[in-house]
Scaffold this motif. Structure first.
Motif, mmCIF file in Angstrom:
data_model
loop_
_atom_site.group_PDB
_atom_site.id
_atom_site.type_symbol
_atom_site.label_atom_id
_atom_site.label_comp_id
_atom_site.label_asym_id
_atom_site.label_seq_id
_atom_site.Cartn_x
_atom_site.Cartn_y
_atom_site.Cartn_z
ATOM 1 N N ASP A 121 -20.226 -31.966 -11.927
ATOM 2 C CA ASP A 121 -20.772 -33.163 -12.180
ATOM 3 C C ASP A 121 -20.855 -34.366 -11.316
ATOM 4 O OD1 ASP A 121 -22.512 -35.005 -13.758
ATOM 5 O OD2 ASP A 121 -21.752 -34.975 -15.629
ATOM 6 N N LEU A 122 -21.942 -34.935 -10.888
ATOM 7 C CA LEU A 122 -21.733 -36.082 -9.960
ATOM 8 C C LEU A 122 -21.307 -37.218 -10.677
ATOM 9 C CD1 LEU A 122 -24.835 -35.623 -7.541
ATOM 10 C CD2 LEU A 122 -22.256 -35.384 -7.173
ATOM 11 N N ALA A 123 -21.638 -37.275 -12.039
ATOM 12 C CA ALA A 123 -21.229 -38.493 -13.008
ATOM 13 C C ALA A 123 -19.604 -39.031 -12.914
ATOM 14 C CB ALA A 123 -21.622 -38.370 -14.246
ATOM 15 N N GLY A 124 -18.875 -37.909 -12.627
ATOM 16 C CA GLY A 124 -17.665 -38.184 -12.721
ATOM 17 C C GLY A 124 -17.067 -38.547 -11.208
ATOM 18 N N ILE A 125 -18.084 -38.481 -10.343
ATOM 19 C CA ILE A 125 -17.528 -38.702 -8.745
ATOM 20 C C ILE A 125 -17.777 -40.255 -8.395
ATOM 21 C CG2 ILE A 125 -17.972 -37.968 -6.255
ATOM 22 C CD1 ILE A 125 -16.780 -35.943 -8.122
ATOM 23 N N GLU A 126 -16.982 -40.945 -7.958
ATOM 24 C CA GLU A 126 -17.203 -42.403 -7.316
ATOM 25 C C GLU A 126 -17.824 -42.180 -5.927
ATOM 26 O OE1 GLU A 126 -17.692 -46.357 -7.418
ATOM 27 O OE2 GLU A 126 -17.001 -45.077 -9.168
ATOM 28 N N ALA A 127 -17.163 -41.410 -5.168
ATOM 29 C CA ALA A 127 -17.650 -41.211 -3.728
ATOM 30 C C ALA A 127 -17.505 -40.005 -3.051
ATOM 31 C CB ALA A 127 -16.648 -42.381 -2.825
ATOM 32 N N VAL A 128 -18.472 -39.694 -2.296
ATOM 33 C CA VAL A 128 -18.142 -38.626 -1.277
ATOM 34 C C VAL A 128 -18.509 -39.078 0.086
ATOM 35 C CG1 VAL A 128 -19.335 -36.454 -0.590
ATOM 36 C CG2 VAL A 128 -19.132 -36.905 -3.000
ATOM 37 N N VAL A 129 -17.307 -38.803 1.116
ATOM 38 C CA VAL A 129 -17.490 -39.499 2.230
ATOM 39 C C VAL A 129 -17.220 -38.231 3.432
ATOM 40 C CG1 VAL A 129 -16.237 -40.769 3.992
ATOM 41 C CG2 VAL A 129 -16.094 -41.105 1.477
ATOM 42 N N LEU A 130 -18.363 -38.360 4.325
ATOM 43 C CA LEU A 130 -18.314 -37.478 5.464
ATOM 44 C C LEU A 130 -17.411 -38.091 6.541
ATOM 45 C CD1 LEU A 130 -19.599 -35.100 7.148
ATOM 46 C CD2 LEU A 130 -21.481 -36.595 7.702
ATOM 47 N N GLU A 131 -16.107 -37.474 6.810
ATOM 48 C CA GLU A 131 -15.365 -37.885 7.582
ATOM 49 C C GLU A 131 -15.884 -37.854 9.033
ATOM 50 O OE1 GLU A 131 -13.236 -39.772 5.908
ATOM 51 O OE2 GLU A 131 -12.889 -38.908 4.034
ATOM 52 N N THR A 132 -14.973 -38.495 10.002
ATOM 53 C CA THR A 132 -15.354 -38.521 11.230
ATOM 54 C C THR A 132 -14.983 -37.068 11.990
ATOM 55 O OG1 THR A 132 -12.875 -39.207 11.916
ATOM 56 C CG2 THR A 132 -14.504 -40.861 11.391
ATOM 57 N N ASN A 133 -14.215 -36.276 11.306
ATOM 58 C CA ASN A 133 -14.008 -35.014 11.879
ATOM 59 C C ASN A 133 -15.068 -33.909 11.402
ATOM 60 O OD1 ASN A 133 -13.127 -34.590 9.397
ATOM 61 N ND2 ASN A 133 -11.036 -33.958 9.916
ATOM 62 N N GLY A 134 -16.067 -34.534 10.500
ATOM 63 C CA GLY A 134 -17.086 -33.593 9.933
ATOM 64 C C GLY A 134 -16.594 -32.919 8.392
#
Length: 170
Positions: free
Chosen positions: A134-147
């Motif tokens: 569930d996305l509701a429990g996610i604060e952040a999703v980050v695409l990092e510099t290495n992909g």
């Protein structure tokens, strides 16, 4: 096709052993950053080192000294670029990308997702792969510099100090 001459086999053994020792020495001298893959540039250097080693091993047109020089040049240039980018932040942008937030507070950031040529389903796949349904429990999703994609749950976000330098969506 299966066998040409013993001289070729012996050359591969001798040059291969010398090239292996050379790679180990070059990597020890150049430091951990040479194979770190912190960003796309680091990945390209790692692939180039592997390709160079393969060429030294299998091409009789390349002498060990030439191969050593090529390996040393790649490691030296990696060191120089890493040194420059850590001292002059403006040069870092020319070599590396910035991490980008794809989900903020459980909400997909559609503009950032499109801008980085991803789809919402790929972002959700990364969330599921991290063990969340569930996305509701996610604060952040980050695409990092290495992909790679980092998923940070709301329960582990803390004060968000690790988010410094992450590009926020408009």
């Amino acid at each position: 096709m299966w066998f040409d001459a013993w001289a070729d086999v012996l050359r591969t053994l001798a040059v291969g052993s010398a090239a292996y020792v050379t790679v180990v020495l070059v990597l020890r001298v150049s430091g951990k950053r040479t194979l770190s893959q912190l960003n796309a540039f680091d990945f390209v250097v790692t692939v180039a080192l592997g390709s160079t080693l393969a060429t030294i091993l299998l091409s009789s047109d390349v002498a060990w000294a030439e191969g050593f020089t090529a390996l040393a040049v790649l490691a030296l240039l990696q060191f120089v670029v890493a040194w420059i980018t850590t001292r002059w932040p403006v040069t870092k942008k020319a070599v590396t990308s910035e991490p980008v937030i794809l989900v903020k507070g459980g909400i997909l950031q559609d503009v950032a997702i499109r801008r980085n040529r991803l789809t919402a389903s790929e972002v959700c796949q990364a969330v599921r792969g991290s063990g969340y349904g569930d996305l509701a429990g996610i604060e952040a999703v980050v695409l990092e510099t290495n992909g790679t994609i980092s998923v940070i749950a709301s329960s582990t976000y803390g004060n968000g100090s690790a988010m410094e330098g992450v590009t926020q969506s408009p």
